[in-house]
Write a protein that holds these residues in place. Structure first.
Motif, PDB file in Angstrom:
ATOM      1  N   VAL A 176      -5.426   6.735  -4.085  1.00 24.08           N
ATOM      2  CA  VAL A 176      -4.722   5.583  -4.574  1.00 24.08           C
ATOM      3  C   VAL A 176      -5.045   4.843  -2.900  1.00 24.08           C
ATOM      4  N   ARG A 177      -3.989   5.425  -1.972  1.00 26.52           N
ATOM      5  CA  ARG A 177      -3.805   4.319  -1.120  1.00 26.52           C
ATOM      6  C   ARG A 177      -4.982   3.936  -0.192  1.00 26.52           C
ATOM      7  N   GLU A 178      -6.022   4.341  -0.343  1.00 29.91           N
ATOM      8  CA  GLU A 178      -7.616   4.091   0.245  1.00 29.91           C
ATOM      9  C   GLU A 178      -7.766   2.824  -0.538  1.00 29.91           C
ATOM     10  N   ALA A 179      -7.830   3.383  -1.993  1.00 30.43           N
ATOM     11  CA  ALA A 179      -7.901   2.295  -2.891  1.00 30.43           C
ATOM     12  C   ALA A 179      -7.463   0.603  -3.384  1.00 30.43           C
ATOM     13  N   ALA A 180      -6.247   0.713  -2.461  1.00 27.23           N
ATOM     14  CA  ALA A 180      -5.250   0.178  -2.165  1.00 27.23           C
ATOM     15  C   ALA A 180      -5.777  -0.868  -1.030  1.00 27.23           C
ATOM     16  N   LYS A 231      -3.781  15.191  -3.407  1.00 25.34           N
ATOM     17  CA  LYS A 231      -5.062  13.779  -3.194  1.00 25.34           C
ATOM     18  C   LYS A 231      -5.222  12.758  -4.283  1.00 25.34           C
ATOM     19  N   ILE A 232      -4.227  12.584  -5.229  1.00 20.53           N
ATOM     20  CA  ILE A 232      -4.327  11.441  -6.115  1.00 20.53           C
ATOM     21  C   ILE A 232      -3.882   9.746  -4.871  1.00 20.53           C
ATOM     22  N   SER A 233      -2.164  10.862  -4.554  1.00 22.40           N
ATOM     23  CA  SER A 233      -1.775  10.369  -4.121  1.00 22.40           C
ATOM     24  C   SER A 233      -2.990   8.632  -2.292  1.00 22.40           C
ATOM     25  N   MET A 234      -3.512  10.234  -1.954  1.00 22.47           N
ATOM     26  CA  MET A 234      -4.197   9.310  -0.649  1.00 22.47           C
ATOM     27  C   MET A 234      -5.362   8.461  -1.625  1.00 22.47           C
ATOM     28  N   VAL A 269       0.886  -0.966  -0.073  1.00 21.42           N
ATOM     29  CA  VAL A 269      -0.215   0.041   0.313  1.00 21.42           C
ATOM     30  C   VAL A 269       0.873   0.978   0.243  1.00 21.42           C
ATOM     31  N   ASN A 270       1.544   1.321   0.783  1.00 22.99           N
ATOM     32  CA  ASN A 270       3.333   2.124   1.131  1.00 22.99           C
ATOM     33  C   ASN A 270       3.263   2.423  -0.708  1.00 22.99           C
ATOM     34  N   SER A 271       4.076   1.501  -0.871  1.00 18.74           N
ATOM     35  CA  SER A 271       4.352   1.630  -2.075  1.00 18.74           C
ATOM     36  C   SER A 271       3.781   2.211  -3.421  1.00 18.74           C
ATOM     37  N   ALA A 272       2.655   1.661  -3.457  1.00 22.77           N
ATOM     38  CA  ALA A 272       1.535   2.076  -4.116  1.00 22.77           C
ATOM     39  C   ALA A 272       1.406   3.765  -4.121  1.00 22.77           C
ATOM     40  N   GLU A 273       0.709   4.012  -3.104  1.00 20.38           N
ATOM     41  CA  GLU A 273       0.986   5.806  -3.317  1.00 20.38           C
ATOM     42  C   GLU A 273       2.112   6.574  -3.306  1.00 20.38           C
ATOM     43  N   GLU A 274       3.578   6.228  -3.024  1.00 19.84           N
ATOM     44  CA  GLU A 274       4.897   7.066  -3.383  1.00 19.84           C
ATOM     45  C   GLU A 274       5.006   6.933  -4.867  1.00 19.84           C
ATOM     46  N   THR A 275       4.418   5.475  -5.301  1.00 22.86           N
ATOM     47  CA  THR A 275       4.496   5.743  -6.958  1.00 22.86           C
ATOM     48  C   THR A 275       2.919   6.648  -7.652  1.00 22.86           C
ATOM     49  N   ALA A 276       1.922   6.237  -7.035  1.00 22.37           N
ATOM     50  CA  ALA A 276       1.000   7.171  -7.437  1.00 22.37           C
ATOM     51  C   ALA A 276       1.562   8.972  -7.424  1.00 22.37           C
ATOM     52  N   GLY A 277       1.983   8.932  -6.574  1.00 18.41           N
ATOM     53  CA  GLY A 277       2.156   9.969  -6.153  1.00 18.41           C
ATOM     54  C   GLY A 277       3.430  10.741  -6.755  1.00 18.41           C
ATOM     55  N   ARG A 278       4.451   9.518  -7.530  1.00 17.30           N
ATOM     56  CA  ARG A 278       6.373  11.143  -8.660  1.00 17.30           C
ATOM     57  C   ARG A 278       5.148  10.232  -9.300  1.00 17.30           C
ATOM     58  N   MET A 279       4.564   9.481  -9.696  1.00 13.52           N
ATOM     59  CA  MET A 279       3.698   9.898 -11.497  1.00 13.52           C
ATOM     60  C   MET A 279       3.013  11.010 -11.461  1.00 13.52           C
ATOM     61  N   GLY A 285       2.454  16.288 -13.644  1.00 11.47           N
ATOM     62  CA  GLY A 285       2.827  18.122 -14.107  1.00 11.47           C
ATOM     63  C   GLY A 285       1.670  18.479 -13.125  1.00 11.47           C
ATOM     64  N   PHE A 286       0.756  17.648 -11.938  1.00 16.90           N
ATOM     65  CA  PHE A 286       0.216  17.937 -10.976  1.00 16.90           C
ATOM     66  C   PHE A 286       0.942  19.342  -9.793  1.00 16.90           C
ATOM     67  N   ASP A 287       0.512  19.887  -9.893  1.00 20.87           N
ATOM     68  CA  ASP A 287       0.288  20.550  -8.436  1.00 20.87           C
ATOM     69  C   ASP A 287       0.206  20.131  -7.342  1.00 20.87           C
ATOM     70  N   ASP A 288       0.874  19.861  -6.427  1.00 17.96           N
ATOM     71  CA  ASP A 288       1.497  19.565  -4.937  1.00 17.96           C
ATOM     72  C   ASP A 288      -0.149  19.234  -4.306  1.00 17.96           C
TER      73      ASP A 288
END
Length: 64
Positions: A45-49, A40-43, A17-27, A32-35
C-alpha cells in the motif's frame, strides 16, 4: 469473506502516504493476517501510494 469494501480519497502528500500505510496495517491485523503478511500488505500500500503521489499526481495538492 464478507465482501466489505473500503475507499479512501487522499491528498497528494507524503504525510498521507504514512496514513495509508498505517491504516492498511491496522485493517490487515483486524482481518487476521499474521505479522509477516501485515508487513507485506502495508509495504504494498505504501509503494502504491508513493507512486500515485510522485508519478501520478506530481505532488499536486489539487489532485487526489
Amino acid at each position: 469473506m464478507s465482501g466489505k469494501r473500503v475507499s479512501f480519497t487522499l491528498d497528494s502528500t507524503l504525510e498521507t502516504v504514512n496514513s495509508a500505510e498505517e491504516t492498511a496495517g491496522r485493517m490487515a491485523t483486524e482481518a487476521g493476517f499474521d505479522d509477516e503478511d501485515v508487513m507485506k500488505i502495508s509495504m504494498a500500500v505504501r509503494e502504491a501510494a508513493v507512486n500515485a503521489v510522485m508519478h501520478g499526481n506530481a505532488y499536486s495538492r489539487a489532485r487526489k
